[in-house]
Design a protein around this motif. Sequence first.
Motif, PDB file in Angstrom:
ATOM      1  N   LEU A   4       0.859  -1.172   0.000  1.00  0.00           N
ATOM      2  CA  LEU A   4       0.000   0.000   0.000  1.00  0.00           C
ATOM      3  C   LEU A   4       0.899   1.227   0.000  1.00  0.00           C
ATOM      4  O   LEU A   4       1.760   1.373   0.866  1.00  0.00           O
ATOM      5  CB  LEU A   4      -0.901   0.012   1.246  1.00  0.00           C
ATOM      6  CG  LEU A   4      -1.843   1.207   1.385  1.00  0.00           C
ATOM      7  CD1 LEU A   4      -2.838   1.264   0.224  1.00  0.00           C
ATOM      8  CD2 LEU A   4      -2.573   1.142   2.723  1.00  0.00           C
ATOM      9  N   VAL A  23      -0.857  -0.568  -4.614  1.00  0.00           N
ATOM     10  CA  VAL A  23      -2.104   0.193  -4.685  1.00  0.00           C
ATOM     11  C   VAL A  23      -1.914   1.437  -3.827  1.00  0.00           C
ATOM     12  O   VAL A  23      -1.275   1.377  -2.780  1.00  0.00           O
ATOM     13  CB  VAL A  23      -3.299  -0.631  -4.155  1.00  0.00           C
ATOM     14  CG1 VAL A  23      -4.581   0.179  -4.182  1.00  0.00           C
ATOM     15  CG2 VAL A  23      -3.485  -1.917  -4.942  1.00  0.00           C
ATOM     16  N   ARG A  27      -6.618   5.105  -4.195  1.00  0.00           N
ATOM     17  CA  ARG A  27      -7.372   4.114  -4.970  1.00  0.00           C
ATOM     18  C   ARG A  27      -8.234   3.241  -4.053  1.00  0.00           C
ATOM     19  O   ARG A  27      -9.319   2.810  -4.442  1.00  0.00           O
ATOM     20  CB  ARG A  27      -6.432   3.255  -5.794  1.00  0.00           C
ATOM     21  CG  ARG A  27      -7.185   2.172  -6.544  1.00  0.00           C
ATOM     22  CD  ARG A  27      -6.347   1.546  -7.597  1.00  0.00           C
ATOM     23  NE  ARG A  27      -7.074   1.810  -8.832  1.00  0.00           N
ATOM     24  CZ  ARG A  27      -6.554   1.878 -10.003  1.00  0.00           C
ATOM     25  NH1 ARG A  27      -5.272   1.727 -10.162  1.00  0.00           N
ATOM     26  NH2 ARG A  27      -7.283   2.095 -11.059  1.00  0.00           N
ATOM     27  N   THR A  28      -7.777   2.981  -2.843  1.00  0.00           N
ATOM     28  CA  THR A  28      -8.563   2.165  -1.914  1.00  0.00           C
ATOM     29  C   THR A  28      -9.687   2.963  -1.257  1.00  0.00           C
ATOM     30  O   THR A  28     -10.543   2.388  -0.607  1.00  0.00           O
ATOM     31  CB  THR A  28      -7.672   1.583  -0.790  1.00  0.00           C
ATOM     32  OG1 THR A  28      -7.099   2.654  -0.063  1.00  0.00           O
ATOM     33  CG2 THR A  28      -6.613   0.646  -1.334  1.00  0.00           C
ATOM     34  N   TRP A  30      -8.955   5.289   1.013  1.00  0.00           N
ATOM     35  CA  TRP A  30      -8.491   5.537   2.370  1.00  0.00           C
ATOM     36  C   TRP A  30      -7.688   6.831   2.500  1.00  0.00           C
ATOM     37  O   TRP A  30      -7.008   7.043   3.500  1.00  0.00           O
ATOM     38  CB  TRP A  30      -7.640   4.374   2.859  1.00  0.00           C
ATOM     39  CG  TRP A  30      -8.366   3.067   2.926  1.00  0.00           C
ATOM     40  CD1 TRP A  30      -9.714   2.867   2.971  1.00  0.00           C
ATOM     41  CD2 TRP A  30      -7.772   1.767   2.954  1.00  0.00           C
ATOM     42  NE1 TRP A  30      -9.999   1.531   3.025  1.00  0.00           N
ATOM     43  CE2 TRP A  30      -8.821   0.822   3.008  1.00  0.00           C
ATOM     44  CE3 TRP A  30      -6.466   1.310   2.935  1.00  0.00           C
ATOM     45  CZ2 TRP A  30      -8.589  -0.543   3.053  1.00  0.00           C
ATOM     46  CZ3 TRP A  30      -6.237  -0.053   2.979  1.00  0.00           C
ATOM     47  CH2 TRP A  30      -7.290  -0.968   3.036  1.00  0.00           C
ATOM     48  N   ALA A  42      -5.150  -1.576   6.488  1.00  0.00           N
ATOM     49  CA  ALA A  42      -4.198  -2.204   5.578  1.00  0.00           C
ATOM     50  C   ALA A  42      -3.867  -3.638   5.979  1.00  0.00           C
ATOM     51  O   ALA A  42      -3.575  -4.472   5.118  1.00  0.00           O
ATOM     52  CB  ALA A  42      -2.921  -1.373   5.512  1.00  0.00           C
ATOM     53  N   GLU A  45      -5.395  -6.536   4.017  1.00  0.00           N
ATOM     54  CA  GLU A  45      -5.240  -6.636   2.571  1.00  0.00           C
ATOM     55  C   GLU A  45      -3.819  -6.471   2.054  1.00  0.00           C
ATOM     56  O   GLU A  45      -3.552  -6.778   0.902  1.00  0.00           O
ATOM     57  CB  GLU A  45      -6.126  -5.584   1.901  1.00  0.00           C
ATOM     58  CG  GLU A  45      -7.598  -5.767   2.204  1.00  0.00           C
ATOM     59  CD  GLU A  45      -8.459  -4.745   1.488  1.00  0.00           C
ATOM     60  OE1 GLU A  45      -8.161  -4.423   0.329  1.00  0.00           O
ATOM     61  OE2 GLU A  45      -9.428  -4.272   2.110  1.00  0.00           O
TER      62      GLU A  45
END
Length: 106
Positions: A4, A23, A27-28, A30, A42, A45
């Motif tokens: 991340l 990522v 994009r998430t 967050w 995080a 994932e």
Amino acid sequence: MRILLDESVPGRFGALLVGHSTVTVQRTGWASIKNGKLLALAAGEFDVLLTADKGMEYQQNLATLPVSILIVLARSNRIEDLAAAVPVILSALAEMQPRTLRKVAA
């Protein structure tokens, strides 16, 4: 490794980390989430949060990290400055243990 990219790292930088899945926090969805909550999110994932935030280690309880943190120490967080650290970053990622914090210099 699933990485991340923190808000302090340009999204385009992920393409330089060949062999890893990256990522951005944007994009998430967050973006703007405080570091403690971001790390908790995080953990489910991602394997590593990659950041240029030099204060991150002082803001967290290192004994209870839910996910590994890799802090890149570069002259700035511009992609040109961070790119100089790619070989060191890739080496650090290969050696990182779960739920640890490591710093690398460009």
